[in-house]
Design an enzyme around this catalytic site. Structure first.
Site, PDB file in Angstrom:
ATOM      1  N   HIS A 195       0.962  -4.118  -8.087  1.00 25.82           N
ATOM      2  CA  HIS A 195       0.298  -2.891  -8.792  1.00 25.82           C
ATOM      3  C   HIS A 195      -0.398  -3.427 -10.071  1.00 25.82           C
ATOM      4  O   HIS A 195      -1.388  -3.304 -10.494  1.00 25.82           O
ATOM      5  CB  HIS A 195       1.000  -1.710  -9.167  1.00 25.82           C
TER       6      HIS A 195
ATOM      7  N   GLU B 255      -6.556   0.925  12.515  1.00 23.10           N
ATOM      8  CA  GLU B 255      -5.523  -0.221  12.586  1.00 23.10           C
ATOM      9  C   GLU B 255      -6.272  -1.334  11.164  1.00 23.10           C
ATOM     10  O   GLU B 255      -7.301  -1.644  11.140  1.00 23.10           O
ATOM     11  CB  GLU B 255      -6.010  -0.922  13.804  1.00 23.10           C
ATOM     12  N   GLY B 256      -5.229  -1.342  10.386  1.00 20.08           N
ATOM     13  CA  GLY B 256      -5.472  -2.259   9.332  1.00 20.08           C
ATOM     14  C   GLY B 256      -6.015  -3.610   9.621  1.00 20.08           C
ATOM     15  O   GLY B 256      -7.002  -4.138   8.827  1.00 20.08           O
TER      16      GLY B 256
ATOM     17  N   SER C  20      -1.636   1.932  -4.735  1.00 22.29           N
ATOM     18  CA  SER C  20      -2.562   1.006  -4.787  1.00 22.29           C
ATOM     19  C   SER C  20      -3.965   1.900  -4.792  1.00 22.29           C
ATOM     20  O   SER C  20      -4.898   1.789  -5.658  1.00 22.29           O
ATOM     21  CB  SER C  20      -2.600  -0.175  -3.894  1.00 22.29           C
TER      22      SER C  20
ATOM     23  N   ASP D 243      -1.370  -5.326   2.469  1.00 24.81           N
ATOM     24  CA  ASP D 243      -0.265  -5.074   1.912  1.00 24.81           C
ATOM     25  C   ASP D 243       0.629  -4.107   3.401  1.00 24.81           C
ATOM     26  O   ASP D 243       1.013  -3.048   3.083  1.00 24.81           O
ATOM     27  CB  ASP D 243      -0.419  -3.940   0.905  1.00 24.81           C
TER      28      ASP D 243
HETATM   29  C1  LIG Z   1       3.816  -1.444   2.106  1.00 29.53           C
HETATM   30  S1  LIG Z   1       2.955   0.175   2.526  1.00 29.53           S
HETATM   31  C2  LIG Z   1       1.585   0.406   1.548  1.00 29.53           C
HETATM   32  C3  LIG Z   1       1.534   0.488   0.074  1.00 29.53           C
HETATM   33  C4  LIG Z   1       0.287   0.547  -0.693  1.00 29.53           C
HETATM   34  N1  LIG Z   1      -0.484  -0.427  -0.485  1.00 29.53           N
HETATM   35  C5  LIG Z   1       0.506   0.694  -2.033  1.00 29.53           C
HETATM   36  O1  LIG Z   1       0.717  -0.297  -2.811  1.00 29.53           O
HETATM   37  O2  LIG Z   1       0.631   1.816  -2.599  1.00 29.53           O
HETATM   38  C6  LIG Z   1       2.180  -0.274   3.968  1.00 29.53           C
HETATM   39  C7  LIG Z   1       1.585   0.903   4.630  1.00 29.53           C
HETATM   40  O3  LIG Z   1       1.122   0.355   5.910  1.00 29.53           O
HETATM   41  C8  LIG Z   1       0.954   1.186   7.046  1.00 29.53           C
HETATM   42  N2  LIG Z   1       0.872   0.540   8.274  1.00 29.53           N
HETATM   43  C9  LIG Z   1       1.911   0.163   9.150  1.00 29.53           C
HETATM   44  N3  LIG Z   1       1.085  -0.790  10.129  1.00 29.53           N
HETATM   45  C10 LIG Z   1      -0.074  -0.453   9.968  1.00 29.53           C
HETATM   46  C11 LIG Z   1      -1.503  -0.860  10.477  1.00 29.53           C
HETATM   47  N4  LIG Z   1      -1.119  -1.843  11.726  1.00 29.53           N
HETATM   48  N5  LIG Z   1      -2.314  -0.812  10.057  1.00 29.53           N
HETATM   49  C12 LIG Z   1      -2.589  -0.026   8.807  1.00 29.53           C
HETATM   50  N6  LIG Z   1      -1.491   0.634   8.299  1.00 29.53           N
HETATM   51  C13 LIG Z   1      -0.336   0.271   8.688  1.00 29.53           C
HETATM   52  C14 LIG Z   1       2.170   2.072   6.814  1.00 29.53           C
HETATM   53  O4  LIG Z   1       2.431   3.297   7.235  1.00 29.53           O
HETATM   54  C15 LIG Z   1       2.536   2.075   5.153  1.00 29.53           C
HETATM   55  O5  LIG Z   1       1.991   3.388   4.740  1.00 29.53           O
END
Ligand SMILES: C[S@@+](CC[C@H](N)C(=O)[O-])C[C@H]1O[C@@H](n2cnc3c(N)ncnc32)[C@H](O)[C@@H]1O
Length: 278
Positions: free
Chosen positions: A18, A142-143, A99, A163
């Site tokens: 962050h 889907e990320g 984030s 992330d």
């Molecule tokens: C490490 S956390 C993110 C933290 C955030 N970026 C922050 O810094 O505040 C990872 C997130 O990815 C989500 N996630 C898991 N698999 C995913 C996917 N295939 N696509 C999108 N999000 C996903 C989880 O539910 C979780 O909320």
């Protein structure tokens, strides 16, 4: 999908990620032209450190709490601390920005935010936390599709944070694929990949894949809170940053030794170098 970021919010890895994110946004904001912020794995955006999940692990006590209590902060910490302070106006640390919230508070009127979260409950909370800001679009999908779905952006400058939770064995490789897709579609995009420092052998393969990636230049920044050769435990974390804006390397060179000193648990350490030289 078992991972919930609420258990880890504000830990040493979040502080590194962050703090770097706030510098990236500050450096991009030096130019008036708008930028797009994309967050492929966004989480819920805002965390209650007094809530059940964060209280159960207490990870934030060795992370943001140490920074909160520190007396003399390097100048590059200012924006990050200011956002945390704005969320905790009475001075007691309770709310912590993820984030999306950091990006939302530090970006400007002309910038746009594209946030994605796949977990349905976390996605709902993210929508709730971001409600009312017309610059923000929240997707519950889907990320890994984000680079192909959203790049190139209308804005000529873009910052993508990747992330993932690293619950699955192939996620380091997926990060490299997403990086290739991002710079393949928008060569100048700034792409920041967060990764855990846990398994040396896997990491070596990851570094090699990054060196072979399509990134025109790639900076590696790592912070250790334990010795790196302790298998299975989270010794620290890193960020691989493609196309870092001018000034970031210098900021990190000031921040990393300070973070290593203040966030060390059994033994602090840091590294900053170019995986793909400028
Ligand atoms: C490490 S956390 C993110 C933290 C955030 N970026 C922050 O810094 O505040 C990872 C997130 O990815 C989500 N996630 C898991 N698999 C995913 C996917 N295939 N696509 C999108 N999000 C996903 C989880 O539910 C979780 O909320």
């Amino acid at each position: 999908m078992n991972y919930r970021h609420a258990f880890h919010a504000g830990n040493h890895a979040d502080v590194l990620k962050h703090l770097t994110l706030t510098r990236l946004i500050a450096l991009l904001s030096r130019k008036e032209a708008p930028f797009a912020y994309l967050d492929s794995h966004a989480g819920i955006g805002l965390y209650d450190l007094a809530g059940d999940a964060a209280s159960r692990t207490g990870e934030w006590l060795a992370g943001i709490e140490r920074l909160w209590q520190a007396e003399r902060l390097p100048p590059a910490v200012a924006e990050y601390r200011a956002v945390v302070a704005a969320l905790n106006p009475d001075g007691a640390l309770r709310y912590y920005p993820g984030s999306p919230e950091l990006a939302r508070r530090l970006s400007r009127e002309q910038d746009h935010l594209y946030l994605n979260e796949k977990h349905p409950e976390d996605g709902r909370l993210l929508k709730e936390n971001m409600a009312g800001d017309r610059r923000v679009a929240v997707h519950l999908g889907e990320g890994w599709h984000l680079p192909r779905a959203l790049l190139p952006t209308r804005e000529k400058r873009a910052l993508l944070l990747i992330d993932p939770p690293f619950e699955q064995a192939d996620e380091l490789q997926r990060c490299v694929t997403a990086l290739d897709e991002a710079v393949g579609r928008m060569r100048q995009a700034v792409v920041a990949i967060w990764y855990p420092i846990k398994e040396e052998r896997q990491l070596k393969r990851f570094y090699q894949a990054l060196e072979r990636s399509a990134a025109p230049k790639l900076l590696r920044a790592e912070l250790l809170v334990h010795p790196a050769d302790d298998p299975g435990r989270l010794a620290g974390s890193g960020l691989a940053i493609a196309n870092p804006p001018w000034g970031l390397e210098e900021d990190l060179r000031e921040l990393l030794p300070w973070l290593a000193e203040h966030l060390a648990q059994s033994q602090g350490g840091w590294r900053l170098d170019w995986l793909v030289p400028d």
